[in-house]
Design a protein around this motif. Structure first.
Motif, PDB file in Angstrom:
ATOM      1  N   THR A   1      75.099  73.457  20.332  1.00  0.00           N
ATOM      2  CA  THR A   1      73.833  72.746  20.409  1.00  0.00           C
ATOM      3  C   THR A   1      73.812  71.686  19.335  1.00  0.00           C
ATOM      4  N   ASP A   2      72.886  70.761  19.453  1.00  0.00           N
ATOM      5  CA  ASP A   2      72.755  69.682  18.482  1.00  0.00           C
ATOM      6  C   ASP A   2      72.536  70.271  17.091  1.00  0.00           C
ATOM      7  N   ASP A   3      73.299  69.803  16.116  1.00  0.00           N
ATOM      8  CA  ASP A   3      73.197  70.359  14.769  1.00  0.00           C
ATOM      9  C   ASP A   3      71.960  69.890  14.029  1.00  0.00           C
ATOM     10  N   GLU A   4      71.287  68.867  14.511  1.00  0.00           N
ATOM     11  CA  GLU A   4      70.084  68.412  13.812  1.00  0.00           C
ATOM     12  C   GLU A   4      69.016  69.497  13.898  1.00  0.00           C
ATOM     13  N   LEU A   5      68.526  69.928  12.760  1.00  0.00           N
ATOM     14  CA  LEU A   5      67.545  71.008  12.741  1.00  0.00           C
ATOM     15  C   LEU A   5      66.164  70.444  12.977  1.00  0.00           C
ATOM     16  N   ASP A   6      65.927  70.056  14.192  1.00  0.00           N
ATOM     17  CA  ASP A   6      64.651  69.477  14.574  1.00  0.00           C
ATOM     18  C   ASP A   6      64.074  70.348  15.673  1.00  0.00           C
ATOM     19  N   SER A   7      62.962  71.036  15.385  1.00  0.00           N
ATOM     20  CA  SER A   7      62.427  72.007  16.330  1.00  0.00           C
ATOM     21  C   SER A   7      62.025  71.366  17.642  1.00  0.00           C
ATOM     22  N   ARG A   8      61.741  70.067  17.645  1.00  0.00           N
ATOM     23  CA  ARG A   8      61.342  69.422  18.898  1.00  0.00           C
ATOM     24  C   ARG A   8      62.512  69.364  19.871  1.00  0.00           C
ATOM     25  N   ARG A   9      63.746  69.500  19.351  1.00  0.00           N
ATOM     26  CA  ARG A   9      64.907  69.468  20.236  1.00  0.00           C
ATOM     27  C   ARG A   9      65.164  70.831  20.876  1.00  0.00           C
ATOM     28  N   PHE A  10      64.693  71.892  20.217  1.00  0.00           N
ATOM     29  CA  PHE A  10      65.123  73.218  20.606  1.00  0.00           C
ATOM     30  C   PHE A  10      64.149  73.864  21.569  1.00  0.00           C
ATOM     31  N   ASN A  11      64.182  73.491  22.829  1.00  0.00           N
ATOM     32  CA  ASN A  11      63.421  74.195  23.843  1.00  0.00           C
ATOM     33  C   ASN A  11      64.227  74.183  25.123  1.00  0.00           C
ATOM     34  N   SER A  12      63.870  75.051  26.028  1.00  0.00           N
ATOM     35  CA  SER A  12      64.732  75.284  27.180  1.00  0.00           C
ATOM     36  C   SER A  12      64.883  74.059  28.066  1.00  0.00           C
ATOM     37  N   GLN A  13      63.952  73.129  28.002  1.00  0.00           N
ATOM     38  CA  GLN A  13      64.054  71.967  28.870  1.00  0.00           C
ATOM     39  C   GLN A  13      64.978  70.915  28.271  1.00  0.00           C
ATOM     40  N   THR A  14      64.706  70.485  27.021  1.00  0.00           N
ATOM     41  CA  THR A  14      65.487  69.394  26.471  1.00  0.00           C
ATOM     42  C   THR A  14      66.908  69.811  26.153  1.00  0.00           C
ATOM     43  N   SER A  15      67.152  71.099  25.988  1.00  0.00           N
ATOM     44  CA  SER A  15      68.500  71.554  25.672  1.00  0.00           C
ATOM     45  C   SER A  15      69.342  71.760  26.926  1.00  0.00           C
TER      46      SER A  15
ATOM     47  N   GLU B   1      60.737  82.921  20.096  1.00  0.00           N
ATOM     48  CA  GLU B   1      60.745  81.557  19.570  1.00  0.00           C
ATOM     49  C   GLU B   1      61.965  80.783  20.039  1.00  0.00           C
ATOM     50  N   SER B   2      63.041  81.490  20.320  1.00  0.00           N
ATOM     51  CA  SER B   2      64.266  80.817  20.772  1.00  0.00           C
ATOM     52  C   SER B   2      64.260  80.499  22.253  1.00  0.00           C
ATOM     53  N   HIS B   3      63.256  81.038  22.997  1.00  0.00           N
ATOM     54  CA  HIS B   3      63.160  80.804  24.446  1.00  0.00           C
ATOM     55  C   HIS B   3      64.407  81.270  25.190  1.00  0.00           C
ATOM     56  N   MET B   4      64.986  82.379  24.765  1.00  0.00           N
ATOM     57  CA  MET B   4      66.219  82.841  25.397  1.00  0.00           C
ATOM     58  C   MET B   4      66.013  83.241  26.851  1.00  0.00           C
ATOM     59  N   LEU B   5      64.869  83.834  27.160  1.00  0.00           N
ATOM     60  CA  LEU B   5      64.614  84.212  28.552  1.00  0.00           C
ATOM     61  C   LEU B   5      64.473  82.969  29.425  1.00  0.00           C
ATOM     62  N   HIS B   6      63.908  81.904  28.872  1.00  0.00           N
ATOM     63  CA  HIS B   6      63.789  80.646  29.614  1.00  0.00           C
ATOM     64  C   HIS B   6      65.182  80.086  29.929  1.00  0.00           C
ATOM     65  N   ILE B   7      66.070  80.180  28.953  1.00  0.00           N
ATOM     66  CA  ILE B   7      67.420  79.656  29.156  1.00  0.00           C
ATOM     67  C   ILE B   7      68.164  80.495  30.189  1.00  0.00           C
ATOM     68  N   ALA B   8      68.019  81.816  30.093  1.00  0.00           N
ATOM     69  CA  ALA B   8      68.644  82.686  31.089  1.00  0.00           C
ATOM     70  C   ALA B   8      68.104  82.382  32.482  1.00  0.00           C
TER      71      ALA B   8
END
Length: 334
Positions: free
Chosen positions: A162-176, A212-219
């Motif tokens: 995943t993108d190494d930039e620690l920006d929470s706006r990047r880390f969601n199931s849609q944008t990732s 918070e990691s939205h793992m179920l969304h990713i699955a």
């Protein structure tokens, strides 16, 4: 139409704030601007990407993680300073910060016409500074640590880095996950590979949060059938919203037919695995999971485009009180 104020150098922050605030106030008061109901603004900053060189890590401390955390705090503080300065002219006119309960929308401002009363006057720069924004709060290194854990959680399921930039706006199931869904059967190999890593992050690594990691969304997005029940058993909320106001069920419904492999039979199996999900939940547009199924059918490249609606899927996704108005629009547009 858009109105731009060309970037200008000012002697003080207050001088620049005065100009922007008065121009904005006059624009919103212009009698020719009659139809606006809500105005929004997202603050900007000119701080570069978060980066720590190898020299900084290895030459200045025996603990590389301390160096990285210190640099992140400095970087975040610089961002916050610029966000606050950019927001002040809008605060002077009456704009408020959106999403006060969330750190995801730091520096996102709004103003409704009902808030902008005729007697509303421009605040002074000093008064605007007194109106505290989330960017004014001290930077907490714990935020960095949580974002780091969130990234590690995502890397468990995502094959690529995943993108190494620690920006929470990047880390969601849609944008990732802007890619076609990958499909896996409920075989033991996938569960055997990923579940131990998930357990380690939850039970061994402090602060890791499965929701918070939205793992179920990713699955759900990748149709990892075998992971649904293990994730739910470990505390994943089947009705949780991600940063795009999507639930796992909405994501599954929206992916039906977006690839040849995502057949109706497979989708029914996934929906059945999420049978305890609330079909009545709505996204920001008022659509339920049913609306996302209807909406997926209008994609030009979708293999199910122009095919009949699957009655079994429609029944399983239908809200208790029937389709919402937004669902009905999605169906009509499809």
């Amino acid at each position: 139409k858009h109105i731009f104020i060309q970037e200008t150098e000012f002697d003080t922050e207050e001088e620049g704030s005065d100009l922007v605030a008065h121009v904005l106030h006059r624009f919103l008061r212009d009698p020719r601007i009659k139809r606006w109901k809500i105005a929004g603004y997202k603050t900007v900053h000119y701080v570069g990407e978060f980066y720590v060189s190898n020299d900084e890590i290895w030459n200045h401390s025996s603990n590389p993680e301390e160096v990285i955390e210190k640099k992140w705090v400095e970087w975040e503080a610089q961002k916050n300073t610029q966000i606050g300065a950019d927001a002040r002219p809008f605060v002077r006119v009456g704009f408020q910060e959106i999403g006060a309960e969330s750190s995801e929308h730091k520096g996102v401002l709004f103003l409704t016409k009902n808030m902008f009363l005729p007697e509303t006057e421009i605040l002074s720069h000093a008064q605007a500074v007194e109106r505290k924004l989330r960017s004014d709060a001290p930077v907490d290194v714990e935020e960095y640590r949580k974002l780091k854990l969130k990234t590690e959680f995502l890397r468990v399921i995502l094959k690529e880095e995943t993108d190494d930039e620690l920006d929470s706006r990047r880390f969601n199931s849609q944008t990732s996950l802007h890619r076609a869904p990958e499909t896996y059967d409920a075989d033991g190999e996938l569960v055997e590979k990923l579940v131990p890593q998930i357990e380690e992050l939850i039970h061994v690594t402090k602060g890791a949060d499965i929701n918070e990691s939205h793992m179920l969304h990713i699955a759900a997005h990748r149709h990892y059938l075998g992971l649904f029940q293990p994730l739910i058993e470990k505390g994943a909320d089947v009705n949780a919203f991600d940063n795009k106001s999507m639930t796992p069920l909405m994501i599954v419904a929206g992916n039906i037919g977006k690839s040849i492999e995502v057949s109706a039979d497979r989708s029914l199996r996934i929906i059945w695995d999420l049978r305890n999900a609330d079909r009545n939940l709505r996204d920001r547009a008022g659509r339920t999971a049913l609306g996302h199924y209807y909406r997926a059918r209008r994609e030009v490249w979708a293999p199910i485009k122009d095919t009949p609606i699957d009655k079994s899927i429609e029944d399983m996704l239908c809200p208790d009180d029937g389709p919402t108005e937004a669902d009905k629009r999605a169906k009509a547009e499809g």
